[in-house]
Scaffold this motif. Structure first.
Motif, PDB file in Angstrom:
ATOM      1  N   LEU A  59       0.773  -1.478  -0.067  1.00  0.00           N
ATOM      2  CA  LEU A  59       0.080  -0.005  -0.057  1.00  0.00           C
ATOM      3  C   LEU A  59       1.020   1.220   0.183  1.00  0.00           C
ATOM      4  O   LEU A  59       0.683   2.422  -0.568  1.00  0.00           O
ATOM      5  CB  LEU A  59      -0.976   0.193   1.077  1.00  0.00           C
ATOM      6  CG  LEU A  59      -2.262  -0.800   1.110  1.00  0.00           C
ATOM      7  CD1 LEU A  59      -2.869  -0.725   2.664  1.00  0.00           C
ATOM      8  CD2 LEU A  59      -3.190  -0.118   0.222  1.00  0.00           C
ATOM      9  N   SER A  60       2.031   1.274   0.729  1.00  0.00           N
ATOM     10  CA  SER A  60       2.781   2.499   1.038  1.00  0.00           C
ATOM     11  C   SER A  60       4.032   2.699   0.289  1.00  0.00           C
ATOM     12  O   SER A  60       4.545   3.880   0.094  1.00  0.00           O
ATOM     13  CB  SER A  60       2.685   2.711   2.536  1.00  0.00           C
ATOM     14  OG  SER A  60       3.640   1.676   2.964  1.00  0.00           O
ATOM     15  N   ASN A  61       4.814   1.524  -0.116  1.00  0.00           N
ATOM     16  CA  ASN A  61       5.855   1.684  -0.970  1.00  0.00           C
ATOM     17  C   ASN A  61       6.179   0.751  -1.873  1.00  0.00           C
ATOM     18  O   ASN A  61       5.472  -0.480  -1.890  1.00  0.00           O
ATOM     19  CB  ASN A  61       6.972   1.855   0.064  1.00  0.00           C
ATOM     20  CG  ASN A  61       7.178   0.795   1.155  1.00  0.00           C
ATOM     21  OD1 ASN A  61       7.045  -0.362   0.513  1.00  0.00           O
ATOM     22  ND2 ASN A  61       7.441   1.034   2.345  1.00  0.00           N
ATOM     23  N   VAL A  62       7.243   0.775  -2.719  1.00  0.00           N
ATOM     24  CA  VAL A  62       7.792  -0.361  -3.497  1.00  0.00           C
ATOM     25  C   VAL A  62       9.296  -0.919  -2.938  1.00  0.00           C
ATOM     26  O   VAL A  62      10.056   0.211  -2.592  1.00  0.00           O
ATOM     27  CB  VAL A  62       7.901   0.487  -5.008  1.00  0.00           C
ATOM     28  CG1 VAL A  62       8.728  -0.940  -5.897  1.00  0.00           C
ATOM     29  CG2 VAL A  62       6.676   0.696  -5.243  1.00  0.00           C
ATOM     30  N   MET A  63       9.453  -1.836  -2.888  1.00  0.00           N
ATOM     31  CA  MET A  63      10.584  -2.489  -2.447  1.00  0.00           C
ATOM     32  C   MET A  63      11.350  -3.290  -3.370  1.00  0.00           C
ATOM     33  O   MET A  63      10.593  -4.129  -3.866  1.00  0.00           O
ATOM     34  CB  MET A  63      10.493  -3.242  -1.079  1.00  0.00           C
ATOM     35  CG  MET A  63       9.806  -2.586   0.156  1.00  0.00           C
ATOM     36  SD  MET A  63      10.647  -1.370   0.758  1.00  0.00           S
ATOM     37  CE  MET A  63      11.840  -2.439   1.882  1.00  0.00           C
ATOM     38  N   ILE A  64      12.718  -2.773  -3.686  1.00  0.00           N
ATOM     39  CA  ILE A  64      13.425  -3.574  -4.788  1.00  0.00           C
ATOM     40  C   ILE A  64      14.719  -3.982  -3.918  1.00  0.00           C
ATOM     41  O   ILE A  64      15.344  -3.205  -3.376  1.00  0.00           O
ATOM     42  CB  ILE A  64      13.774  -2.529  -5.781  1.00  0.00           C
ATOM     43  CG1 ILE A  64      12.428  -2.095  -6.435  1.00  0.00           C
ATOM     44  CG2 ILE A  64      14.508  -3.551  -6.851  1.00  0.00           C
ATOM     45  CD1 ILE A  64      12.856  -0.916  -7.453  1.00  0.00           C
ATOM     46  N   GLY A  65      14.910  -5.151  -3.914  1.00  0.00           N
ATOM     47  CA  GLY A  65      15.718  -5.915  -3.053  1.00  0.00           C
ATOM     48  C   GLY A  65      16.345  -7.261  -3.788  1.00  0.00           C
ATOM     49  O   GLY A  65      15.656  -7.703  -4.674  1.00  0.00           O
TER      50      GLY A  65
END
Length: 103
Positions: A59-65
């Motif tokens: 809902l609040s962010n995009v995480m690329i890892g």
């Protein structure tokens, strides 16, 4: 080396997103073209060099890892730039993907 890039603005910030479509957003990148390549091809190329890249959207962010060998830091940074700046969506590919899951 393990890395994570957090970008503010998850699927709650996407105008025109219909109810339930947020469930597909983590797979959205895989239906794009990155640096002129299908995302699958792009991911395969960097994976052959030892770089993994996982995209999660909430809902609040995009995480690329993922992880990368220390000697592939330049490739990792160029790949993240390409993902951010040289990405084009393929509405037909994403539509097909979404419909195949709903059907």
């Amino acid at each position: 080396m393990y890395y994570t890039l957090a970008l503010n603005g998850g699927y709650s910030n996407i105008k025109g997103l219909e109810h339930g479509e947020g469930a597909f957003m983590s797979d959205y990148i895989r239906s794009c073209h990155i640096a002129g390549l299908k995302a699958e091809t792009f991911m395969d190329i960097i994976a052959r060099e030892g770089v993994s890249m996982d995209v999660r959207v909430n809902l609040s962010n995009v995480m690329i890892g993922g992880h990368a060998p220390a000697d592939r830091m330049g490739l990792l940074l160029r790949s993240l730039l390409a993902l951010a700046n040289e990405r084009t969506r393929d509405d037909r590919e994403f539509g097909y993907y979404k419909e195949s899951l709903i059907s």
